[in-house]
Design a protein around this motif. Sequence first.
Motif, short mmCIF file in Angstrom:
data_model
loop_
_atom_site.label_atom_id
_atom_site.label_comp_id
_atom_site.label_asym_id
_atom_site.label_seq_id
_atom_site.Cartn_x
_atom_site.Cartn_y
_atom_site.Cartn_z
N GLY A 1 16.65 46.82 68.00
CA GLY A 1 17.58 47.47 68.98
C GLY A 1 17.03 48.62 69.73
N PRO A 2 17.95 49.48 70.36
CA PRO A 2 17.48 50.24 71.16
C PRO A 2 17.32 51.75 70.01
CG PRO A 2 19.75 50.13 71.52
CD PRO A 2 19.33 48.74 70.61
N ILE A 3 16.59 52.44 70.27
CA ILE A 3 16.23 53.57 69.37
C ILE A 3 17.01 54.72 69.59
CG2 ILE A 3 14.39 55.30 69.00
CD1 ILE A 3 12.58 53.12 69.89
N ARG A 4 17.36 55.31 68.54
CA ARG A 4 17.87 56.63 68.31
C ARG A 4 16.95 57.53 67.42
NH1 ARG A 4 23.84 57.57 67.95
NH2 ARG A 4 23.01 59.70 68.21
N THR A 5 17.02 58.84 67.38
CA THR A 5 15.98 59.45 66.65
C THR A 5 16.62 60.47 65.82
OG1 THR A 5 15.39 60.96 68.53
CG2 THR A 5 13.99 58.84 68.03
N VAL A 6 16.16 60.89 64.79
CA VAL A 6 16.17 62.16 63.78
C VAL A 6 14.89 62.67 63.44
CG1 VAL A 6 17.22 63.20 61.77
CG2 VAL A 6 18.58 61.55 63.20
N ARG A 7 14.81 63.81 63.75
CA ARG A 7 13.53 64.52 63.22
C ARG A 7 14.07 65.81 62.11
NH1 ARG A 7 11.32 67.57 67.34
NH2 ARG A 7 10.47 65.59 68.24
N CYS A 8 13.67 65.40 61.03
CA CYS A 8 14.04 66.46 60.04
C CYS A 8 12.95 66.38 58.88
CB CYS A 8 15.32 65.96 59.16
SG CYS A 8 15.31 64.24 58.57
N PHE A 9 13.02 67.34 58.10
CA PHE A 9 12.06 67.47 56.77
C PHE A 9 12.90 67.73 55.61
CE2 PHE A 9 8.89 69.56 54.38
CZ PHE A 9 7.86 68.47 54.40
N GLU A 10 12.65 66.73 54.76
CA GLU A 10 13.14 66.76 53.39
C GLU A 10 14.81 67.52 53.26
OE1 GLU A 10 10.51 69.00 51.06
OE2 GLU A 10 8.90 67.83 51.44
N ASP A 11 15.55 66.90 54.55
CA ASP A 11 16.91 67.41 54.53
C ASP A 11 17.55 66.05 55.25
OD1 ASP A 11 19.12 68.22 55.85
OD2 ASP A 11 18.57 70.21 55.75
N ASP B 1 26.26 50.23 67.07
CA ASP B 1 26.21 49.28 68.26
C ASP B 1 25.06 48.44 68.58
OD1 ASP B 1 28.78 50.06 69.18
OD2 ASP B 1 27.76 51.78 70.33
N GLY B 2 24.34 48.12 67.14
CA GLY B 2 22.84 47.33 67.10
C GLY B 2 21.94 48.15 67.13
N ALA B 3 21.92 49.46 67.26
CA ALA B 3 20.75 50.31 67.48
C ALA B 3 19.90 50.78 66.07
CB ALA B 3 21.08 51.86 67.83
#
Length: 154
Positions: free
Chosen positions: A33-43, A56-58
């Motif tokens: 699927g299409p990419i969404r992103t999150v950058r986080c550290f131990e949270d 929506d299939g991401a």
Amino acid sequence: MIPTADLYDEHGDALQSLALQLRSFGGHPRFAGPIRTVRCFEDNALVKSVLATPGDGAVLVVDGGGSLQTALMGDLIAQSAVDSGWAGVLIHGAIRDSVAIAELPLGVKALGTNPRKSAKEGVGVVDEAVTIDGVVFRPGARLFADEDGVLVER
């Protein structure tokens, strides 16, 4: 879904191949699927909030910095992802509740597991390009994952 090996044979260097060896935890070992992103550290607050929105299939790619000190997703968040229509989640970090997650119709790849909960402060960024093991995951690019690995459109 076309196997990643066949996709690579057909498209070659138009695809990036993630060499990092992730474990498959979800009930769907093949997902795309299409990419969404999150950058986080131990949270995991941002992971939880994003996966509660329509997927929506991401595929959500979570750059957790490779930390195995806390889990960034458990069964409740994974169930929320299923309910919201996400195809999968790739976590450069740990998950928990792996037995329950294996029963869900969701693709999940992660480094490993840890029962320890993460912080819930919401520190991090959403929908910016993240790089994991030299592969750039850009929001909107397609990700393909199966038993052989992960491919990403350049």
